[in-house]
Design a protein around this motif. Structure first.
Motif, PDB file in Angstrom:
ATOM      1  N   GLU A 102       0.865  -1.181   0.000  1.00  0.00           N
ATOM      2  CA  GLU A 102       0.000   0.000   0.000  1.00  0.00           C
ATOM      3  C   GLU A 102       0.898   1.227   0.000  1.00  0.00           C
ATOM      4  N   SER A 132     -10.531   5.487   5.388  1.00  0.00           N
ATOM      5  CA  SER A 132      -9.622   4.345   5.428  1.00  0.00           C
ATOM      6  C   SER A 132      -9.455   3.802   6.840  1.00  0.00           C
ATOM      7  N   TYR A 133      -9.335   2.483   6.921  1.00  0.00           N
ATOM      8  CA  TYR A 133      -9.118   1.807   8.206  1.00  0.00           C
ATOM      9  C   TYR A 133      -7.625   1.616   8.494  1.00  0.00           C
ATOM     10  N   TRP A 134      -6.753   2.068   7.591  1.00  0.00           N
ATOM     11  CA  TRP A 134      -5.332   1.747   7.709  1.00  0.00           C
ATOM     12  C   TRP A 134      -4.719   2.226   9.029  1.00  0.00           C
ATOM     13  N   TYR A 135      -5.071   3.417   9.498  1.00  0.00           N
ATOM     14  CA  TYR A 135      -4.458   3.948  10.726  1.00  0.00           C
ATOM     15  C   TYR A 135      -4.767   3.036  11.918  1.00  0.00           C
ATOM     16  N   TRP A 138      -2.953  -4.999  -2.273  1.00  0.00           N
ATOM     17  CA  TRP A 138      -3.258  -6.060  -1.303  1.00  0.00           C
ATOM     18  C   TRP A 138      -3.568  -7.310  -2.130  1.00  0.00           C
ATOM     19  N   ILE A 160       2.259   3.422   3.054  1.00  0.00           N
ATOM     20  CA  ILE A 160       1.856   2.819   4.327  1.00  0.00           C
ATOM     21  C   ILE A 160       2.641   1.543   4.629  1.00  0.00           C
ATOM     22  N   LEU A 206     -10.320  -0.828   3.467  1.00  0.00           N
ATOM     23  CA  LEU A 206      -8.937  -1.206   3.739  1.00  0.00           C
ATOM     24  C   LEU A 206      -8.377  -1.781   2.438  1.00  0.00           C
ATOM     25  N   SER A 207      -7.589  -0.959   1.742  1.00  0.00           N
ATOM     26  CA  SER A 207      -7.006  -1.339   0.444  1.00  0.00           C
ATOM     27  C   SER A 207      -8.078  -1.852  -0.516  1.00  0.00           C
ATOM     28  N   SER A 234      -2.910  -0.303  11.623  1.00  0.00           N
ATOM     29  CA  SER A 234      -1.496  -0.220  11.981  1.00  0.00           C
ATOM     30  C   SER A 234      -1.316  -0.164  13.498  1.00  0.00           C
TER      31      SER A 234
END
Length: 598
Positions: A343, A412-415, A381, A346, A442-443, A418
């Motif tokens: 990603e 986005s759910y990325w934060y 992903w 990220i 998420l991606s 992580s």
């Protein structure tokens, strides 16, 4: 009066025009789309030698995957824990010479589909009448994949149904129906698996079955007693499902022998594949694991020895989701492609292309990751991937699916993801500690990859140019010559999305040859048989596979592209029994059906 009539006539004409305008505009739009598609196809054929057209609806395939809905305790992160299950496998279940398509569903009460190839360009779902549709019943779990193999050597491919739940084995009754034989075969009551493959690990002529667990087998995902079901680590998790190796005893009976023969792992398996990597005559086993390193087991015909660290493929922990073999350099040696996560800005785990190092062989064989050098490292992903010569130029290309969870494009759910990944095992391992998704992506919505092999160690992505433009959450991919035209068509199973069927059009200048093998001393499916084709001063090796990629299985027959003006010298077949057979100057442009010499 006359004026009124004229006015009414004019109003009538306007009214009719208003009614028909949308239809006219729709037809014009469809015509423009068709013209654009035709122009794109001509350009792709001229530049790349092939073009893919998505034809599922026209072919009578209207399948849309349904995701599982698990215990309500998992509702906050349901998009993540229920993000797998879409799968596709190819089989000629009735031996009529046409490849059929089996696709699974993953919601309780949802139906799987067996699309019988009718030989006229269309397919018909016959799973219900054949008894393999209603297999996701309450209390039995749901389907996550399927692999086919003739375990009793009666000439018809039998079905093993991979599940989060009760694994199932269905005997193929000579193409007329299927009989459930799970208990008679000795299968366990519950496995939470995403991968399984058929292969004859000990060379006795009977197909054995490997199943790789993901969640631990004592977890019922619909009736949780605890939320501590998640991996203990994002890099070194060993609290997943166990591995099973069902040794075929004959007469429909299997014995579970994994630990006895050296396979003792609780990593989170997502994909497995088997091939004879060292030319020993025995299939070695590769497992791509989530939340950890890949595992490679060398097989001596009796026992397995894990050599991942020794060979290099267990070099670094990643999120392994695919395992596929391909002789990408036409040297008679297999590379292994393992998909992971990338990603931009990220996380860059990067996909792996494990290529045998020059000068290494046998037990001393080692691999180096050339994914970056070859141009196939970054795929988003990534999930399923398969090697196949899509333009018949004589080199194996690579098709990759991707896209994890496509929800709100703007959030986005990325934060939060992580934050969990960086926590300790107590935080990671308990689902209640994971932040709620709340509709975030998420991606998601990722463009697929289709890398063309130039034969000199470089791959170029041509997906958009050749007609692959979907952004569904791709999972499994399978390749097959669906219409018996000498080209590889593409089937893609998408999570919570449609089954896509891409019909391939290849420039006629590039020729081809196919082989369909049948064992006699070896297993009748000929799984593990290797064909090495020699033409125009080069060679390429392929093996008949009992399942590979992610939750997928390609057609049984082997397809070789030959390029222009091929002079085919010979095909050398090494059967699983150890027998060698040479076919001199087999004709190009034909399917060669070959039975193992008695």
């Amino acid at each position: 009066m006359t004026g009124n009539r004229a006015a009414r006539a004019i109003l009538g004409i306007v009214f009719i025009a208003l009614l028909t305008a949308p239809l006219v505009l729709k037809r014009l739009s469809a015509r423009r789309t068709a013209e654009r598609s035709s122009a794109d196809a001509k350009t792709a054929l001229a530049r790349h030698g092939f073009y893919l057209q998505e034809v599922s609806q026209a072919a009578g395939i209207h399948f849309v995957h349904e995701a599982p809905v698990l215990d309500p305790k998992l509702n906050p992160i349901m998009p993540e824990v229920a993000s797998m299950g879409a799968s596709v496998s190819i089989v000629d279940f009735d031996r009529d010479g046409w490849s059929d398509i089996y696709v699974v569903n993953s919601a309780i009460g949802s139906k799987n589909a067996l699309y019988r190839n009718q030989g006229d360009g269309t397919f018909k779902d016959v799973a219900g009448e054949f008894g393999i549709a209603d297999v996701n019943r309450p209390g039995t779990g749901v389907s996550t994949g399927a692999v086919w193999g003739d375990y009793d050597n009666d000439g018809y491919e039998d079905l093993f149904l991979i599940k989060w739940g009760r694994p199932e084995l269905y005997h193929n009754d000579q193409g007329h129906g299927f009989t459930r034989v799970s208990e008679q075969a000795g299968l366990p009551p519950w496995i939470n698996a995403n991968t399984a493959i058929w292969f004859d690990y000990n060379g006795d002529g009977l197909l054995d079955l490997f199943v790789g667990g993901y969640y631990a087998e004592d977890i019922d995902l619909w009736h949780l007693t605890t939320t501590r079901i998640m991996p203990e680590s994002f890099e070194y998790a060993k609290n997943g499902g166990r591995k099973y190796l069902f040794h075929n005893l004959g007469h429909g009976k299997f014995e579970e022998v994994a630990e006895k023969v050296g396979i003792n792992s609780r990593r989170w398996a997502l994909a497995a594949a088997a091939a004879d990597l060292r030319a020993t005559g025995h299939p070695d086993l590769f497992i791509a694991n989530d939340y950890g390193v890949s595992e490679l087991y060398f097989n001596d015909g009796k026992r397995f020895r894990e050599v991942g660290q020794q060979t290099g493929v267990g070099f670094a922990p990643k999120s392994g989701m695919n395992a596929a073999f391909g002789d990408i350099l036409n040297q008679g040696r297999y590379a292994v492609y393992v998909s992971n996560i990338s990603e931009d800005g990220i996380l860059i785990q990067g996909n792996n292309l494990w290529v045998p190092k020059q000068g290494t062989a046998g037990d001393a064989m080692t691999f180096e990751n050339l994914a970056r050098d070859f141009g196939v490292e970054l795929g988003g992903w990534s999930f399923g991937a398969q090697f196949g010569d899509l333009n018949n130029d004589g080199t194996l290309d690579l098709y990759l699916t991707n896209g994890y969870i496509s929800l709100d494009r703007n959030r986005s759910y990325w934060y939060d993801f992580s934050k969990v990944a960086g926590g300790n095992s107590t935080i990671i391992g308990d689902a209640k500690n994971w932040p709620a998704f709340e509709g975030r992506s998420l991606s998601g919505y990722q463009s697929k990859r289709l890398w063309l092999n130039d034969g000199a160690g470089k791959f170029v992505d041509v997906a958009q140019a050749v007609g692959v433009r979907d952004t569904y959450d791709g999972r499994a991919i399978a390749l097959a010559d669906l219409w018996n035209r000498g080209v590889l068509d593409v089937m893609v199973a998408n999570q919570k999305g449609p089954l896509l069927v891409y019909k391939n059009t290849v420039t006629p200048e590039n020729e081809w040859i196919e082989f369909e093998l049948e064992g006699t001393v070896s297993n009748r499916s000929a799984i593990g048989a290797r064909v090495t084709l020699f033409w125009n001063g080069q060679q390429q090796a392929q093996e008949v596979s009992g399942g590979c990629g992610f939750a997928a299985q390609n057609q049984r027959r082997l397809h070789f592209g030959l390029g222009k003006y091929p002079q085919v010298e010979k095909a050398v077949i090494r059967w699983p029994s150890g027998k060698l057979q040479t076919i001199d100057k087999p004709a190009a442009g034909q399917l060669h059906k070959i039975k193992e010499p008695a």
